[in-house]
Motif scaffolding. Structure first.
Motif, mmCIF file in Angstrom:
data_model
loop_
_atom_site.group_PDB
_atom_site.id
_atom_site.type_symbol
_atom_site.label_atom_id
_atom_site.label_comp_id
_atom_site.label_asym_id
_atom_site.label_seq_id
_atom_site.Cartn_x
_atom_site.Cartn_y
_atom_site.Cartn_z
ATOM 1 N N GLY A 47 0.868 -1.172 0.000
ATOM 2 C CA GLY A 47 0.000 0.000 0.000
ATOM 3 C C GLY A 47 0.907 1.225 0.000
ATOM 4 O O GLY A 47 1.441 1.606 1.035
ATOM 5 N N LEU A 48 1.099 1.824 -1.142
ATOM 6 C CA LEU A 48 2.121 2.853 -1.319
ATOM 7 C C LEU A 48 1.578 4.240 -1.042
ATOM 8 O O LEU A 48 0.606 4.656 -1.668
ATOM 9 N N ARG A 49 2.193 4.962 -0.129
ATOM 10 C CA ARG A 49 1.895 6.374 0.048
ATOM 11 C C ARG A 49 2.875 7.163 -0.819
ATOM 12 O O ARG A 49 4.087 7.107 -0.627
ATOM 13 N N LEU A 50 2.333 7.864 -1.817
ATOM 14 C CA LEU A 50 3.153 8.583 -2.778
ATOM 15 C C LEU A 50 2.802 10.068 -2.694
ATOM 16 O O LEU A 50 1.704 10.463 -3.081
ATOM 17 N N SER A 51 3.714 10.879 -2.176
ATOM 18 C CA SER A 51 3.470 12.318 -2.087
ATOM 19 C C SER A 51 3.555 12.959 -3.464
ATOM 20 O O SER A 51 4.031 12.346 -4.430
ATOM 21 N N HIS A 52 3.089 14.194 -3.565
ATOM 22 C CA HIS A 52 3.222 14.952 -4.810
ATOM 23 C C HIS A 52 4.682 14.997 -5.243
ATOM 24 O O HIS A 52 5.013 14.716 -6.404
ATOM 25 N N GLU A 53 5.562 15.333 -4.316
ATOM 26 C CA GLU A 53 6.998 15.431 -4.621
ATOM 27 C C GLU A 53 7.538 14.102 -5.147
ATOM 28 O O GLU A 53 8.266 14.063 -6.146
ATOM 29 N N ALA A 54 7.167 13.014 -4.471
ATOM 30 C CA ALA A 54 7.666 11.702 -4.884
ATOM 31 C C ALA A 54 7.109 11.284 -6.241
ATOM 32 O O ALA A 54 7.799 10.649 -7.048
ATOM 33 N N SER A 55 5.851 11.644 -6.505
ATOM 34 C CA SER A 55 5.233 11.248 -7.773
ATOM 35 C C SER A 55 5.930 11.883 -8.971
ATOM 36 O O SER A 55 5.995 11.283 -10.046
ATOM 37 N N LEU A 56 6.458 13.088 -8.795
ATOM 38 C CA LEU A 56 7.155 13.769 -9.894
ATOM 39 C C LEU A 56 8.428 13.028 -10.289
ATOM 40 O O LEU A 56 8.849 13.075 -11.452
ATOM 41 N N ILE A 57 9.025 12.341 -9.330
ATOM 42 C CA ILE A 57 10.242 11.567 -9.616
ATOM 43 C C ILE A 57 9.890 10.185 -10.145
ATOM 44 O O ILE A 57 10.457 9.717 -11.138
ATOM 45 N N LEU A 58 8.923 9.526 -9.496
ATOM 46 C CA LEU A 58 8.608 8.151 -9.882
ATOM 47 C C LEU A 58 8.002 8.068 -11.281
ATOM 48 O O LEU A 58 8.102 7.027 -11.939
ATOM 49 N N GLU A 59 7.394 9.134 -11.768
ATOM 50 C CA GLU A 59 6.835 9.081 -13.126
ATOM 51 C C GLU A 59 7.922 9.059 -14.208
ATOM 52 O O GLU A 59 7.645 8.736 -15.361
ATOM 53 N N MET A 60 9.150 9.398 -13.844
ATOM 54 C CA MET A 60 10.246 9.349 -14.814
ATOM 55 C C MET A 60 10.500 7.893 -15.215
ATOM 56 O O MET A 60 10.620 7.027 -14.350
ATOM 57 N N GLU A 62 12.983 6.026 -16.170
ATOM 58 C CA GLU A 62 14.107 5.275 -15.615
ATOM 59 C C GLU A 62 13.892 4.959 -14.137
ATOM 60 O O GLU A 62 14.285 3.895 -13.643
ATOM 61 N N GLU A 63 13.231 5.881 -13.411
ATOM 62 C CA GLU A 63 12.985 5.650 -11.987
ATOM 63 C C GLU A 63 11.893 4.609 -11.803
ATOM 64 O O GLU A 63 11.978 3.742 -10.921
ATOM 65 N N LEU A 64 10.878 4.685 -12.644
ATOM 66 C CA LEU A 64 9.803 3.699 -12.573
ATOM 67 C C LEU A 64 10.329 2.306 -12.906
ATOM 68 O O LEU A 64 9.980 1.318 -12.246
ATOM 69 N N ALA A 65 11.200 2.219 -13.894
ATOM 70 C CA ALA A 65 11.786 0.925 -14.266
ATOM 71 C C ALA A 65 12.626 0.360 -13.122
ATOM 72 O O ALA A 65 12.625 -0.855 -12.867
ATOM 73 N N ARG A 66 13.357 1.238 -12.433
ATOM 74 C CA ARG A 66 14.178 0.794 -11.298
ATOM 75 C C ARG A 66 13.289 0.222 -10.191
ATOM 76 O O ARG A 66 13.609 -0.811 -9.586
ATOM 77 N N PHE A 67 12.171 0.883 -9.939
ATOM 78 C CA PHE A 67 11.249 0.402 -8.916
ATOM 79 C C PHE A 67 10.604 -0.913 -9.342
ATOM 80 O O PHE A 67 10.480 -1.852 -8.541
ATOM 81 N N GLN A 68 10.228 -1.020 -10.607
ATOM 82 C CA GLN A 68 9.627 -2.264 -11.107
ATOM 83 C C GLN A 68 10.594 -3.439 -10.993
ATOM 84 O O GLN A 68 10.191 -4.552 -10.647
ATOM 85 N N THR A 69 11.862 -3.173 -11.252
ATOM 86 C CA THR A 69 12.876 -4.227 -11.118
ATOM 87 C C THR A 69 12.962 -4.690 -9.671
ATOM 88 O O THR A 69 13.038 -5.894 -9.387
#
Length: 400
Positions: A47-60, A62-69
């Motif tokens: 259950g992920l709490r994603l702040s506005h600030e964090a969402s701006l990074i995770l939508e990138m 390369e960052e999303l791919a790193r998290f998926q891995t």
């Protein structure tokens, strides 16, 4: 974690940190430890709490791919997000600002749509996903009926933009996503009646024609889309505070055609006022901390309710209060029936889980949400991983 029909996790808003870097580090640290404590080897739901600030990074990408891995390596998956708190949520004064920006602002709409686009890429195939959100706004911010109505018109329009986006995502990917609106004391939506009112007075009569025009569909089709993509986040603590009985509330939602996208498993403080008021005041004072809102709802002998916007204002009226019972918005550990000298609303969690087991079609997303560990009285604190594990283990024991 999958148990029977349910996806179970804890909400990562328990971890301090607004940046994606801090959020990811917390997940990397705590998920393996909690899994080990529970001796659970299957896919681990988050259950992920994603702040506005964090969402701006995770939508990138390369960052999303790193998290998926990392999710693949850890045999973990994300099925729900907590999109209620937009910004800072720990170690600062949050109070009513937890609602800011609200649904009258483009910032809330844009942040939510961005979060849904992220969730659509994280969500496993064949599974629905949800994001819980604010109950439109904080009701005390609106000083006139005109301001309130204007705010609701803008919020309705913003919610229709979200439905438009979610219908497109489902058409393109086959993934069902839903916005789970979370009633809370002193929100514009406090209880089940007001949740139904949102649909009957705003989303369907005013939002559906707008949605029909945007998508080029019939009003009936637009109403179906609204009820498909806007659902309820049933926070057990919040509904306990307004003295609702779970089975009656679930029946009311079903009668109105509303779906429950997520059940947040949480408990509130409960106390009877037939005690020494001076002692009660001293005992309650340690819960009157400065970070979060701790709304209080009292019940009179005739069943009528009286609300206080926070614990301190309530304590100022305690000596002369005529109510027989108080329930306080303070998320206490879900497994505790007694909390020091007080009770908890833990019994309502047990009732909710029994209803869900008998009617699993009501909802399949369960998320433990106890975010107040840092502000609990010192004697109640445990190491964080142990606290999380103990709560999840208790819920699992109830499901079993």
């Amino acid at each position: 974690m999958k148990f029977s029909n349910f996806h179970l996790s804890y909400c990562s808003n328990i971890h301090p940190g607004e940046s994606w870097e801090a959020t990811f580090e917390n997940l990397k640290h705590y998920i393996p430890e909690v899994r080990k404590n529970l001796d659970f080897e299957g896919p681990f739901g988050i259950g992920l709490r994603l702040s506005h600030e964090a969402s701006l990074i995770l939508e990138m990408p390369e960052e999303l791919a790193r998290f998926q891995t990392w999710l693949q390596e850890e045999n973990a998956y994300v099925f729900t997000l907590n999109g209620f708190p937009y910004g800072d949520f720990h170690r600062t004064v949050v109070k009513d600002q937890v609602h800011f920006p609200d649904w009258t602002t483009p910032e809330r709409k844009d942040y939510t749509i961005r979060s849904f686009k992220i969730l659509a890429q994280l969500l496993p195939e064949g599974q629905d996903g949800g994001i819980s959100t604010s109950p439109v706004s904080y009701r005390h911010w609106f000083k006139t009926q005109e301001a309130f109505d204007q705010g609701m018109e803008v919020a309705t329009s913003h919610l229709m933009e979200v439905v438009t986006e979610l219908s497109k995502i489902e058409a393109e990917t086959g993934k069902l996503l839903h916005l789970d609106i979370e009633p809370e004391p002193d929100g514009i939506l406090e209880n089940s009646d007001e949740m139904v009112w949102l649909f009957t007075d705003w989303l369907l009569p005013k939002g559906a024609p707008e949605l029909a025009k945007t998508l080029g569909i019939s009003p009936k089709e637009s109403e179906a889309l609204i009820k498909r993509h806007i659902q309820v986040c049933y926070d057990v603590c919040h509904f306990a505070i307004v003295y609702e009985k779970p089975e009656e509330t679930f029946e009311k939602f079903a009668k109105a055609g509303l779906k429950i996208g997520k059940v947040q498993i949480s408990a509130a403080l409960k106390l009877m006022l037939d005690q020494d008021r001076g002692i009660l005041k001293d005992q309650l004072s340690e819960f009157a901390e400065s970070t979060y809102l701790h709304q209080v709802v009292g019940r009179n002998t005739d069943g009528s309710l009286i609300s206080y916007p926070d614990l301190l204002p309530a304590l100022e009226k305690l000596e002369d209060a005529k109510e027989e019972e108080w329930r306080i918005h303070f998320h206490v550990p879900v497994f505790m029936k007694k909390y020091g000298e007080f009770e908890s609303t833990n019994f309502l969690i047990e009732e909710v889980l029994k209803v869900l087991q008998s009617k699993p079609e009501l909802s399949n997303h369960l998320e433990v949400e106890t975010y107040t560990w840092e502000v609990l009285p010192p004697e109640s604190r445990l190491p964080l991983a142990e606290s999380i594990s103990r709560e999840l283990a208790w819920v699992i024991s109830q499901l079993n």
